[in-house]
Design a protein around this motif. Structure first.
Motif, mmCIF file in Angstrom:
data_model
loop_
_atom_site.group_PDB
_atom_site.id
_atom_site.type_symbol
_atom_site.label_atom_id
_atom_site.label_comp_id
_atom_site.label_asym_id
_atom_site.label_seq_id
_atom_site.Cartn_x
_atom_site.Cartn_y
_atom_site.Cartn_z
ATOM 1 N N PHE A 25 0.843 -15.461 -8.872
ATOM 2 C CA PHE A 25 -0.534 -14.990 -8.892
ATOM 3 C C PHE A 25 -1.455 -16.086 -9.403
ATOM 4 O O PHE A 25 -2.519 -16.343 -8.851
ATOM 5 N N ALA A 26 -1.013 -16.790 -10.417
ATOM 6 C CA ALA A 26 -1.827 -17.870 -10.963
ATOM 7 C C ALA A 26 -1.997 -18.982 -9.939
ATOM 8 O O ALA A 26 -3.080 -19.540 -9.780
ATOM 9 N N GLN A 27 -0.925 -19.269 -9.195
ATOM 10 C CA GLN A 27 -1.016 -20.311 -8.183
ATOM 11 C C GLN A 27 -1.984 -19.912 -7.078
ATOM 12 O O GLN A 27 -2.761 -20.724 -6.585
ATOM 13 N N ASP A 28 -1.940 -18.622 -6.666
ATOM 14 C CA ASP A 28 -2.847 -18.172 -5.623
ATOM 15 C C ASP A 28 -4.297 -18.315 -6.066
ATOM 16 O O ASP A 28 -5.168 -18.723 -5.296
ATOM 17 N N THR A 29 -4.570 -17.945 -7.329
ATOM 18 C CA THR A 29 -5.937 -18.041 -7.828
ATOM 19 C C THR A 29 -6.408 -19.483 -7.831
ATOM 20 O O THR A 29 -7.531 -19.796 -7.438
ATOM 21 N N ALA A 30 -5.526 -20.394 -8.240
ATOM 22 C CA ALA A 30 -5.878 -21.814 -8.238
ATOM 23 C C ALA A 30 -6.129 -22.312 -6.820
ATOM 24 O O ALA A 30 -7.033 -23.111 -6.576
ATOM 25 N N ALA A 31 -5.324 -21.815 -5.882
ATOM 26 C CA ALA A 31 -5.505 -22.241 -4.501
ATOM 27 C C ALA A 31 -6.858 -21.809 -3.969
ATOM 28 O O ALA A 31 -7.528 -22.549 -3.241
ATOM 29 N N GLU A 55 -2.428 6.038 2.162
ATOM 30 C CA GLU A 55 -2.498 4.847 1.324
ATOM 31 C C GLU A 55 -1.652 3.749 1.949
ATOM 32 O O GLU A 55 -0.657 4.025 2.621
ATOM 33 N N SER A 56 -2.034 2.511 1.711
ATOM 34 C CA SER A 56 -1.171 1.402 2.092
ATOM 35 C C SER A 56 0.102 1.447 1.254
ATOM 36 O O SER A 56 0.065 1.757 0.055
ATOM 37 N N LEU A 57 1.214 1.137 1.893
ATOM 38 C CA LEU A 57 2.500 1.193 1.205
ATOM 39 C C LEU A 57 2.495 0.352 -0.063
ATOM 40 O O LEU A 57 3.084 0.735 -1.080
ATOM 41 N N SER A 58 1.815 -0.785 -0.033
ATOM 42 C CA SER A 58 1.804 -1.684 -1.188
ATOM 43 C C SER A 58 1.004 -1.130 -2.359
ATOM 44 O O SER A 58 1.083 -1.663 -3.469
ATOM 45 N N ASP A 59 0.240 -0.055 -2.142
ATOM 46 C CA ASP A 59 -0.568 0.527 -3.221
ATOM 47 C C ASP A 59 0.050 1.784 -3.819
ATOM 48 O O ASP A 59 -0.543 2.399 -4.716
ATOM 49 N N VAL A 60 1.220 2.187 -3.347
ATOM 50 C CA VAL A 60 1.836 3.438 -3.791
ATOM 51 C C VAL A 60 2.837 3.145 -4.907
ATOM 52 O O VAL A 60 3.818 2.428 -4.688
ATOM 53 N N PRO A 61 2.640 3.700 -6.108
ATOM 54 C CA PRO A 61 3.561 3.430 -7.225
ATOM 55 C C PRO A 61 4.829 4.283 -7.168
ATOM 56 O O PRO A 61 5.175 5.006 -8.094
ATOM 57 N N ILE A 62 5.522 4.200 -6.061
ATOM 58 C CA ILE A 62 6.765 4.928 -5.810
ATOM 59 C C ILE A 62 7.672 4.001 -5.005
ATOM 60 O O ILE A 62 7.186 3.189 -4.211
ATOM 61 N N HIS A 519 -0.965 -7.328 -6.624
ATOM 62 C CA HIS A 519 0.073 -7.015 -7.599
ATOM 63 C C HIS A 519 -0.093 -5.597 -8.138
ATOM 64 O O HIS A 519 -1.199 -5.189 -8.502
ATOM 65 N N LEU A 520 1.014 -4.873 -8.173
ATOM 66 C CA LEU A 520 1.051 -3.528 -8.722
ATOM 67 C C LEU A 520 2.313 -3.386 -9.556
ATOM 68 O O LEU A 520 3.416 -3.714 -9.106
ATOM 69 N N PHE A 521 2.156 -2.884 -10.800
ATOM 70 C CA PHE A 521 3.282 -2.607 -11.687
ATOM 71 C C PHE A 521 3.200 -1.135 -12.095
ATOM 72 O O PHE A 521 2.102 -0.622 -12.352
ATOM 73 N N TYR A 522 4.349 -0.468 -12.153
ATOM 74 C CA TYR A 522 4.298 0.963 -12.457
ATOM 75 C C TYR A 522 5.548 1.417 -13.200
ATOM 76 O O TYR A 522 6.595 0.763 -13.173
ATOM 77 N N ALA A 523 5.406 2.572 -13.849
ATOM 78 C CA ALA A 523 6.530 3.255 -14.491
ATOM 79 C C ALA A 523 6.311 4.751 -14.325
ATOM 80 O O ALA A 523 5.181 5.242 -14.443
ATOM 81 N N TYR A 575 13.845 8.147 -14.454
ATOM 82 C CA TYR A 575 12.965 7.183 -15.118
ATOM 83 C C TYR A 575 12.990 5.897 -14.285
ATOM 84 O O TYR A 575 14.062 5.341 -14.020
ATOM 85 N N GLU A 576 11.828 5.433 -13.890
ATOM 86 C CA GLU A 576 11.765 4.317 -12.958
ATOM 87 C C GLU A 576 10.663 3.343 -13.362
ATOM 88 O O GLU A 576 9.583 3.759 -13.799
ATOM 89 N N VAL A 577 10.946 2.066 -13.246
ATOM 90 C CA VAL A 577 9.921 1.023 -13.370
ATOM 91 C C VAL A 577 9.975 0.171 -12.113
ATOM 92 O O VAL A 577 11.044 0.012 -11.492
ATOM 93 N N GLY A 578 8.824 -0.354 -11.715
ATOM 94 C CA GLY A 578 8.822 -1.135 -10.490
ATOM 95 C C GLY A 578 7.572 -1.960 -10.328
ATOM 96 O O GLY A 578 6.623 -1.867 -11.123
ATOM 97 N N SER A 579 7.575 -2.776 -9.303
ATOM 98 C CA SER A 579 6.406 -3.585 -8.986
ATOM 99 C C SER A 579 6.351 -3.831 -7.495
ATOM 100 O O SER A 579 7.375 -3.779 -6.791
#
Length: 790
Positions: A25-31, A55-62, A519-523, A575-579
């Protein structure tokens, strides 16, 4: 592993995912600051409704695996078996010798053939899974044709999808009419299987605006023949009775209207029809087959046939009320499944302890399962994308009527009783055959599952990046059953009626952090359940009759004088965590999750003498693991993708019964049958072919062997360990090459390139039988596919 250790492991996985994504993510911002080109569009981005809104699949916290119509065609997916093959965490087993069409699906190790289903199966918004009230019930699955997409939701979906979605949910979303444009889709295929008959299919769909912008219709029809590759032979002399007997035919018809009388109102009536006819089962006898050479044979006296017809009319209504939207789905699911199954080996093994029946003997079982399900769901949900609150509330009602009947005949039972015990069948059982000639078992059960539920889920955007989720479903369930059993093995006729009711509550909690679109992080923590039930009375428990032992487990041996009348719902906490991360300007997309599931009060079958069984709540289990999916646009021409899944599911405690020598009904540490590691990889290279778009792709699947075999007694099979072979390691490779125009896609393919014959499933009828039956992947198959899109 203790709870602290499990939680710590999940947090470490989450931290590792975050650590992997953050530098990119940091590299993308610099680019971006350096003035580099804008990020590419995400490859294969798909819109899903896993949370009852688009919803777009990438936006679903499942953890969701979603496949569009195009991606299903690219991978040659035709049925639920193929979907399981490309989706880690999903296990599909076809090995039930009682019914040629039977299949059991499980997600993340939550698997059981007792009671209600553990996986929810939906056509659009209608659940179609079945309860096991007989000896041969199984859930149907739609064929893969003219579908908009398939969604596989891993983990319990008890809040929004209710009972039965305990391990997860599989949704088959059909195509809808287009109000403004003519659309057409068609697919034809011809394929040849090594050592078997040809397979072929033809299907077409067309959508036409009837009143532009107001009314449109879509119709489709599809036929597929899967050629057989297993010969049914006379096991005594080896003569072929039916060459390539295990062929099947599938017919699917669909129709739908889209009516939009105003800008705010859409009415969608639809109908879905499917008929699957199977000429014989897909398992073979090991002793008669040359597995390494791909020569598969079974020695059954009769073909195991199956006919499965289903009809689903539905009416969906959507009303846009400005800040809120109202949705209604009304449906009626009607299904009739009939089978003739060969019990000759089973009966001969049971009564004579010899599976090899004399010539001319046969024992057919005529089995019938019917479903008549009415479902009504209403949802009211927020419709303002700028609001910090996103919510859905709803009500659900279903009344599912189910019948199961079985009539078993045996042409040789009286003679076997006389030969082995020296007495008549009347002396042995205390009564003769039902019709005085062949029929010795007649089972008939009818049940009604009634459920009413209210549910709601709210997502609160605490900040632009941080969101909290809370959901709750409260259900009121009632189960009624009436069962009659008649025949010599029953003893006095059984006629029993009973009911069971309860009020399950399934909450869900979640937190997600989305610092940007990439980027999406969820629990999450979520509960799932399946409905309990009532056990009809069993026949007179058999232990010793006239001094002759009858195989099986009598009630007395497990310390019971009667079966338990009721069994409760069982439940899971997950119980689930993901990104979900997009890296290097959307050139690489990664989705990852880790989970821990605690399964309590598990519904399991306990087999008794003479074929009877009851369901009871026995023990608990833990399932843990992870799944990772990725896609990478390596160059403008080369795309790579894949999924990796790992599941470790074991029973947590020993449950014993019996007054003197305890019988372990379930044993601590026993593994739930699955392949722990599942890996799928795919790649496609696009190139110019005479001015058209050419492509070549591969699809590869790996399943690791099952290291831990469940030993000893298995309550699902009359107290005997019948599946004596762990699931084997499996490698499957498919290749496809073709050319696309604006209208056509013509391709050549080969499935199971290495022609592997590893056993997918293996068992025997009864514990002391030397006869083993098994299933293997379809042998190497090559052919041509033509797809039309307009």
């Amino acid at each position: 592993m203790n709870k602290f250790g499990s939680t710590k492991s999940l947090l470490l996985v989450s931290a590792a995912i975050a650590g992997f994504a953050t530098p990119a993510f940091a590299q993308d911002t610099a680019a971006e600051r350096a003035g580099e080109p804008e990020a590419r569009e995400r490859p294969n981005e798909i819109v899903v409704t896993a949370r009852r809104t688009e919803e777009s699949l990438s936006d679903v916290p499942i953890s969701v695996a979603a496949y569009s119509q195009e991606s299903l065609d690219e991978q040659g997916v035709r049925n639920i078996d193929d979907i399981a093959n490309i989706t880690p965490g999903v296990t599909l087993t076809r090995g039930d010798q009682r019914n040629a069409g039977a299949a059991n699906i499980a997600i993340r190790g939550i698997s059981s053939t007792a009671g209600s289903a553990t996986t929810g199966i939906y056509i659009d918004d209608t659940p179609i899974q079945i309860r096991n009230i007989g000896f041969s019930a199984f859930t149907p699955f739609p064929a893969v044709f003219d579908l908009q997409r398939v969604e596989v939701l891993r983990g319990p979906q008890g809040t929004l999808f209710g009972a039965g979605s305990q391990g997860g949910t599989v949704r088959f979303i059909t195509q809808q009419p287009n109000l403004n444009y003519v659309e057409a889709y068609g697919r034809g295929e011809l394929a040849f299987t090594q050592g078997g008959d040809p397979s072929y299919e033809m299907g077409a769909a067309v959508s036409v605006p009837l009143v532009e912008g107001k009314v449109a219709g879509r119709v489709s029809g599809y036929f597929r023949r899967d050629g057989g590759y297993i010969d049914r032979v006379n096991y005594i002399n080896g003569n072929i009775e039916d060459e390539n007997s295990n062929h099947s035919d599938t017919v699917v018809l669909q129709g739908a209207l889209a009516i939009e009388p105003t800008e705010n109102l859409t009415i969608r009536p639809s109908i879905f029809y499917q008929d699957i006819d199977i000429a014989d089962g897909n398992y073979y006898w090991e002793d008669l087959s040359d597995i390494d050479d791909g020569d598969f044979r079974n020695g059954n006296a009769l073909a195991n046939t199956s006919s499965d017809r289903l009809l689903l009319p539905a009416l969906a209504i959507e009303l846009d009320l400005g800040p809120v939207a109202l949705f209604s789905n009304t449906s009626y699911f009607d299904r009739s499944q009939n089978a003739v199954n060969d019990y000759t080996v089973f009966e001969s093994s049971l009564w004579a302890r010899n599976p090899f029946f004399p010539a001319g003997y046969f024992a057919p079982a005529f089995q019938d399962n019917q479903q008549a399900n009415f479902t009504q769901e209403l949802r009211l949900q927020s419709n303002d994308p700028d609001s910090r609150f996103s919510w859905v509330v709803g009500g659900f009602y279903s009344r599912n009527k189910q019948t199961a009947a079985q009539l078993v005949q045996n042409t040789f039972l009286p003679q076997q009783i006389m030969d082995n015990f020296g007495i008549t069948i009347e002396q042995f059982f205390g009564q003769g055959l039902i019709d005085g000639k062949y029929t010795f078992v007649l089972d008939d059960a009818e049940s009604v599952d009634e459920q009413i539920a209210g549910f709601g889920q709210v997502d609160f955007q605490v900040t632009d990046e941080l969101s909290l989720t809370a959901g709750l479903r409260v259900s009121s369930t009632k189960f009624d059953v009436n069962a009659q059993f008649v025949g010599p093995v029953v003893g006095p006729p059984v006629d029993d009626t009973g009911s069971q009711s309860e009020t399950p509550i399934t909450p869900k909690f979640g937190i997600s952090y989305q610092p940007d679109d990439d980027h999406l992080f969820y629990a999450t923590a979520a509960k799932g359940f399946r409905i309990g039930g009532y056990n009809p009375a069993v026949g007179l428990p058999c232990g010793v009759s006239q001094g002759a032992p009858i195989p099986g487990t009598p009630l007395g041996n497990i310390g019971l004088s009667d079966r338990p009348e009721l069994y409760e719902s069982d439940s899971v906490w997950s119980y689930e965590v993901g990104s979900k991360n997009s890296l290097f300007g959307n050139s690489v997309n990664v989705e990852a999750s880790a989970f821990l599931i605690k399964w309590d009060n598990i519904q399991q079958n306990v087999g008794l003498a003479c074929g009877f069984a009851f369901t009871d709540n026995l023990g608990s289990a833990t399932s843990k693991g992870f799944d990772v999916a990725f896609s990478a646009l390596v160059t403008d021409n080369l795309t790579l993708g894949g999924q990796v899944g790992y599941v470790d599911a074991k029973l947590d405690e020993t449950v014993s019964a019996g007054p003197s020598a305890p019988l372990n009904l379930v044993t601590e540490g026993d593994a739930i049958s699955l392949n722990p590691w599942q890996v799928t990889l795919n790649g496609q290279y696009d190139y110019d072919m005479l001015g058209q778009e050419g492509y070549t792709r591969f699809d590869y699947k790996f399943q690791s062997k099952q290291n831990d075999l469940t030993p000893g007694l298995n309550p699902l099979n009359g107290g005997a360990d019948l599946q004596l072979l762990p699931r084997q390691e499996l490698h499957l490779l498919s290749l496809r090459t073709g050319v696309k125009t604006d209208l056509l896609d013509i391709s050549l393919f080969v499935n199971n390139v290495f022609n592997t014959h590893k056993r997918l499933f293996r068992q025997r009828d009864v514990q002391f039988s030397p006869l083993f039956r098994a299933t293997s992947p379809r042998p190497r198959t090559g052919g041509v596919t033509v797809t039309v899109r307009y």
